[in-house]
Every structure is written in C-alpha cells, then in structure tokens.
Design a protein around this motif. Structure first.
Motif, PDB file in Angstrom:
ATOM      1  N   LEU A  85       0.833  -1.202   0.000  1.00  0.00           N
ATOM      2  CA  LEU A  85       0.000   0.000   0.000  1.00  0.00           C
ATOM      3  C   LEU A  85       0.871   1.257   0.000  1.00  0.00           C
ATOM      4  CD1 LEU A  85      -2.835   1.237   0.210  1.00  0.00           C
ATOM      5  CD2 LEU A  85      -2.730   0.871   2.681  1.00  0.00           C
ATOM      6  N   GLU A  95      -8.247   9.830   4.850  1.00  0.00           N
ATOM      7  CA  GLU A  95      -7.815   9.262   3.567  1.00  0.00           C
ATOM      8  C   GLU A  95      -6.955   8.020   3.784  1.00  0.00           C
ATOM      9  OE1 GLU A  95      -5.984  11.848   0.753  1.00  0.00           O
ATOM     10  OE2 GLU A  95      -7.495  13.423   0.978  1.00  0.00           O
ATOM     11  N   ASP A  98      -9.233   5.144   4.672  1.00  0.00           N
ATOM     12  CA  ASP A  98      -9.943   4.687   3.467  1.00  0.00           C
ATOM     13  C   ASP A  98      -9.026   3.836   2.591  1.00  0.00           C
ATOM     14  OD1 ASP A  98     -12.263   5.980   4.201  1.00  0.00           O
ATOM     15  OD2 ASP A  98     -11.931   7.738   2.907  1.00  0.00           O
ATOM     16  N   ALA A  99      -7.762   4.252   2.491  1.00  0.00           N
ATOM     17  CA  ALA A  99      -6.803   3.494   1.682  1.00  0.00           C
ATOM     18  C   ALA A  99      -6.573   2.108   2.277  1.00  0.00           C
ATOM     19  CB  ALA A  99      -5.488   4.254   1.577  1.00  0.00           C
ATOM     20  N   ALA A 101      -8.687   0.438   4.180  1.00  0.00           N
ATOM     21  CA  ALA A 101      -9.915  -0.341   3.997  1.00  0.00           C
ATOM     22  C   ALA A 101     -10.030  -0.871   2.577  1.00  0.00           C
ATOM     23  CB  ALA A 101     -11.124   0.519   4.345  1.00  0.00           C
ATOM     24  N   GLY A 102      -9.714  -0.031   1.599  1.00  0.00           N
ATOM     25  CA  GLY A 102      -9.789  -0.471   0.213  1.00  0.00           C
ATOM     26  C   GLY A 102      -8.784  -1.559  -0.099  1.00  0.00           C
ATOM     27  N   TYR A 103      -7.590  -1.439   0.444  1.00  0.00           N
ATOM     28  CA  TYR A 103      -6.542  -2.432   0.217  1.00  0.00           C
ATOM     29  C   TYR A 103      -6.930  -3.768   0.837  1.00  0.00           C
ATOM     30  CZ  TYR A 103      -1.739  -4.274   0.002  1.00  0.00           C
ATOM     31  OH  TYR A 103      -0.617  -5.029  -0.250  1.00  0.00           O
ATOM     32  N   ALA A 105      -9.964  -4.800   1.606  1.00  0.00           N
ATOM     33  CA  ALA A 105     -11.149  -5.348   0.932  1.00  0.00           C
ATOM     34  C   ALA A 105     -10.799  -6.001  -0.390  1.00  0.00           C
ATOM     35  CB  ALA A 105     -12.174  -4.237   0.710  1.00  0.00           C
ATOM     36  N   ALA A 106      -9.725  -5.519  -1.015  1.00  0.00           N
ATOM     37  CA  ALA A 106      -9.307  -6.092  -2.305  1.00  0.00           C
ATOM     38  C   ALA A 106      -8.682  -7.463  -2.141  1.00  0.00           C
ATOM     39  CB  ALA A 106      -8.333  -5.154  -2.994  1.00  0.00           C
ATOM     40  N   SER A 108      -5.678  -8.223  -0.937  1.00  0.00           N
ATOM     41  CA  SER A 108      -4.236  -8.298  -1.173  1.00  0.00           C
ATOM     42  C   SER A 108      -3.558  -8.992   0.000  1.00  0.00           C
ATOM     43  CB  SER A 108      -3.657  -6.896  -1.339  1.00  0.00           C
ATOM     44  OG  SER A 108      -4.313  -6.209  -2.382  1.00  0.00           O
ATOM     45  N   ALA A 138     -10.508  -0.555  10.038  1.00  0.00           N
ATOM     46  CA  ALA A 138     -10.345  -0.317   8.601  1.00  0.00           C
ATOM     47  C   ALA A 138      -9.817  -1.556   7.890  1.00  0.00           C
ATOM     48  CB  ALA A 138      -9.400   0.863   8.369  1.00  0.00           C
TER      49      ALA A 138
END
Length: 553
Positions: A85, A95, A98-99, A101-103, A105-106, A108, A138
């Motif tokens: 990340l 931010e 959020d980064a 959480a997105g990582y 959820a993907a 990885s 997160a």
C-alpha cells in the motif's frame, strides 16, 4: 576480470553515441569484451574494428555512462514499498483509513498483515494521526504496519501491537504511531515473512534498480530492520549460480554493535555471509521527521524535545576500536548535530586507544550526516570518514516551507552541507535510502545542482562521481577501476536516451550550462528541464540487467 565460465564470451561494440569517459572526452564508441571494457574511442575507429564476430549496437546519439551505485538502500523494504500500500498521496487520517480499507477489501495478501509505506503527516491538512482501533477496523481485523516516509516510525493496529508485545515499550504513544523500541518490535513482527515472500520483494527492488541504471546497491541491513536470513538472501543475489537472474551487485553491510575485537569476529562468523563492514544503519540517532534525530537544541515545533541517542559514546568508541583493529569498516546512522557530536567524540576515544592511523585506514563511514557545522566537518576530514548522503532529502524537505523548516526553524539552511563536505575534503558518496526516497539517480544528481542552500550546491560532474565511482570507493571495492569506462575496467554501465548533453556547474556567478566541447570535460544530460533521462539498457560486468527494447529497435 574474466568472462564467467557459465556463459559464452561475448563481444559487443557500442557506437554512434556519447561516452562518458575520462579516457577521451570526445569518445563515441565502446568495445566490451566479456565482462571488461576493451576499448573506447571515435566513430572512425569503430568503423575500422567492427566485424561479424561482435554484436554492434547503434546508440543513435544516446549516452553510455558508468552505472550508478546506490550507497544506502534497504532491499526488502524497498520491495515491500513497491508492492504494498503506497501512502505518499494521502493527505489526512481519513484518507489513510480509506486506503487501508480499500486495500484490505481487495484481498491483497489476505492471510498476512496489511503493509504500507510513505505517509507524511506534515503534508496533511490536519496532522492528527489515527488510533490503533481505527486501523484495526479499517483493515477488517488484519494486523496493520504502515511505515512513515522516513521509516523511523510507523502506524500499527491493535492486533499487531499485541503480536509485537508492545505493552509499555519506549515509543508507544496514545495514537497508532510507534517510535524507538516500540517501532523496532512492531517492524520485526510485521516482517516475519516466509523466505519466498522476502525473495519476491527483493527481486522487485532489484528490477526497479536495474531499470533505473543501477549496477550496485549497498544493502544496509541491521538486526532492528530484518533478520540475518534477509541479509543472506540479499547477498545471495551476487552468487554465480543464479543463471537467468542477473541483478545489480549487492554490497552488504550489517549494523550490529561490537564491544570488542573478539566480539566483532564472533558477529562476522555468525552471519554466514561476508560483509563489507559492521556499519550502515547502526543507529546513533533517529530522523528529523519522526523527531528522533538527536539535536543540540529543541525541535522548533516541539519544545523540550531533542530527539534520541541510541548509543553511548563509550559503546560507539568500543565498536570503532574493535573494527579498526580488524581493518573493518565501522559506521553509524547519524542525522542530528548532537548525534554527530557523539560519533566524533567516539572517534576521538577510539583513536586514542588504537591510533589515528588505524582509524583512517579502516575507511569508516557515517550515513546521512544531515546537520553538521564547520568544526564537525573538519573533524570528519581529519579521520577520513566517508559521508554517505542522500541528496533527495534536500529536494523533498529543504526550503523555507518544508519539513526541515517546520522541525528546525532557522537551522534548516544548514542541512545536507554537500558543498562544505567537498570543500573540506570529506569523502562523499550518494544514495537514496530507498524506500525513503525513490531509486531515481538523475533526480538525485539534479538535487545536488539545485540544493536549496546555494552555498551547498555542487557541480553535476561532482554529483555524478558521487553517485558512481565514489560508491565503489566507499565500499573499498576489490577492483579500483570500478566506476570508470576505460580499457581494463569492469563493463558496468547504463545507456540513456537524452535530450541534450552539457557541462553543468553549481556556481550562480558563472554560466551554469554549457555545450562547448572545448572544455574537454565529459558531458552529462541537461537536467534543467526537470525531466530525467530514460534508461535504455543497464549492464553489469558485461551482463545485461535491463533493456527497454528501444536500444535495438
């Protein structure tokens, strides 16, 4: 040097370009025989020696120059930063969360920790940091380790803090940030990776380096950064039994404190891999960004804080004396002026014990040395201590509205005194401290030319030598011709697509940019455009490490 028995001997003629060589400032061609530069010269002479037995490469005006040496890198951490990340672009705690959480959820590396790098709260609108619990939520319960841009502190989640046993370790704060002992424990817990994962990260870092013209990297390993196995894997890239996996040469260091000559020997014996020194990131202090660099005066933005000294003068002196008796390089990570004071006092004590000549002969080195006054610089020159510095630090954090100014106030103008080092005769080599700054050597050369303090600027030629030949010298490399393109030297170089070649100096009182060949100075790429040259090929000891396709197209 001779060609490796594992591959057929190859002869290659490069012609119709510009060659950066002290042998002939007008050279346009190079002949490479196996792993050695056999000849450099003119286009007319190249025509006369070309034959069907050799590969002939038309440079089409490209520059062929000695390959870069990065004098301070962390291979595994660079790979992690490249493949995990990336947080350099976040501008708030929200931010960042959020980064994460997105990582997560993907999916990885779903079974492992969330690893990330590069956040810098000094660039945020609100510098408030997230809490461990917020990071835990997160990441959906996965452990989280996010290194700050300077890698001297990190943000960690509750689960990683528990796994690392942080408890009340020094450096554990009310938010998610950990420093000092707590950061070391958290980093080592997050870095418990299988050997295959470490190898993959190292391979990614080596590929990035080769694609940017590096032929060698000084790996600054240390117990607080990674395991001995990490170091062994890094040094293993030099082995001749890795066909099909050519890579930049690793110049390995191990930053572990020795209390005596016998103790130093025992450390070396236990490593199971040869190293160039017990030096590098053996921390005397920390970093400016994390407020752990040891200062003589308070941080301007934190009254009462003067950073952290990790070693006593007695410990450092014993280490220097022990290594000097073995003829082995010693050295420390030193950033603040108080940290440098301690390192120099240790040098004085070690010299009194074993003699000044042994201290000088061992070729000791100090990493970073960002804040040094004239008296300290004179003492560095006296002991022939090499300073391994990072020009990109000034490019990122210098100037009136920068991190240095925030943390140090008026003292920021004294940071990274390259011109003063050169004037005093201090040996200097340059690197990136990757992943702290990217593996972008021409940007680093430009940073020397455009230093925020005009008095500390140096010429492009001096900067280029600091990024090439000086790196080999600082490592006391076995071949004294390394870093040159002259007959008999190792064939380690890079080919660059350039817009224009110039002589570039750093003194604003004279013309800074010249294309006049009468200067008889080898020309370097024009760097005043802000655009870096494009790497077309990287070759180490006659073996191609990287090619982008355009060179033979």
């Amino acid at each position: 040097m001779t060609a490796s028995p594992s591959r057929p001997r190859k002869v290659t003629l490069y012609r119709n370009g510009s060659v950066y060589t002290a042998a002939d400032p007008f050279a346009t061609a190079v002949l490479v025989d196996g792993d050695t530069v056999a000849w450099v010269g003119s286009e007319q002479a190249a025509t006369s020696i070309a034959d069907s037995s050799m590969e002939v490469i038309d440079l089409k005006g490209a520059l062929l120059a000695p390959g870069f040496v990065d004098s301070h890198v962390h291979l595994t951490e660079t790979g992690i930063a490249l493949e995990s990340l990336r947080l350099g672009g976040v501008r708030s705690a929200a931010e960042l969360l959020d980064a994460v959480a997105g990582y997560a959820a993907a999916g990885s590396a779903a079974d492992g920790p969330v690893l990330g790098h590069g956040w810098d709260e000094t660039l945020w609108t609100d510098p408030a940091l997230p809490t461990r619990a917020e990071l835990e939520r997160a990441a959906g319960g996965r452990p989280v380790y996010l290194s700050r841009v300077d890698v001297h502190s990190a943000l960690v989640s509750d689960s990683l803090a528990g796994a690392a046993g942080l408890g009340s370790l020094d450096g554990t704060g009310p938010d998610a940030q950990v420093k000092r002992a707590a950061h070391t424990a958290a980093r080592l817990a997050a870095r418990k990776l299988p050997a295959a994962a470490v190898t993959g990260y190292q391979q990614a870092a080596l590929a990035e380096a080769a694609a940017n013209g590096y032929v060698a990297l000084a790996e600054m390993a240390a117990p607080h950064i990674g395991s001995i196995e990490d170091l062994r894997l890094a040094a293993g890239w030099n082995a001749a039994d890795r066909p099909g996996q050519p890579a930049p040469e690793i110049l390995p260091y191990w930053g572990e404190l020795a209390a005596s000559e016998d103790h130093a020997r025992s450390i070396l014996d236990a490593l199971g891999v040869p190293v160039l020194g017990l030096a590098g990131d053996l921390n005397m202090d920390g970093s400016i960004g994390s407020r752990t660099a040891a200062l003589r005066e308070d941080y301007s933005d934190a009254a009462g804080e003067r950073g952290t000294r990790y070693l006593s003068v007695d410990e450092a002196a014993a280490h220097l004396a022990a290594c000097s008796l073995l003829g082995l390089q010693a050295g420390f990570h030193v950033i603040g002026d108080a940290g440098l004071d301690a390192a120099l006092e240790a040098m004085d004590r070690a010299a009194a014990e074993v003699g000044e000549q042994r201290i000088r002969a061992a070729g000791h080195r100090l990493e970073h040395v960002e804040l040094a006054d004239a008296a300290a610089i004179t003492r560095l020159a006296h002991y022939s201590v090499t300073v391994s510095a990072q020009p990109a630090f000034d490019a990122l954090w210098g100037g009136a509205d920068s991190l240095y100014a925030q943390r140090l106030g008026a003292r920021h103008t004294a940071m990274n005194p390259f011109g003063s080092f050169y004037s005093a005769g201090v040996p200097v080599c340059f690197g990136s401290d990757s992943p702290v700054t990217p593996l972008r050597p021409w940007s680093s050369v430009r940073a020397c030319l455009e230093h925020h303090n005009d008095a500390e600027r140096i010429s492009a030629r001096a900067a280029f030598l600091g990024h090439t030949r000086a790196g080999w010298r600082a490592a006391r490399y076995r071949n004294p011709m390394a870093g040159q393109l002259v007959p008999g030297a190792p064939a380690s170089f890079a080919v660059w697509e350039v817009e224009e070649l110039m002589v570039q100096v750093a003194d604003g009182r004279v013309q800074s940019w010249s294309t006049d060949p009468r200067a008889r100075t080898p020309l370097l790429p024009a760097l005043d455009t802000g655009t870096d040259p494009v790497c077309l090929q990287t070759v180490r000891d006659g073996v191609e490490l990287f090619a982008n396709g355009a060179l033979r197209g």
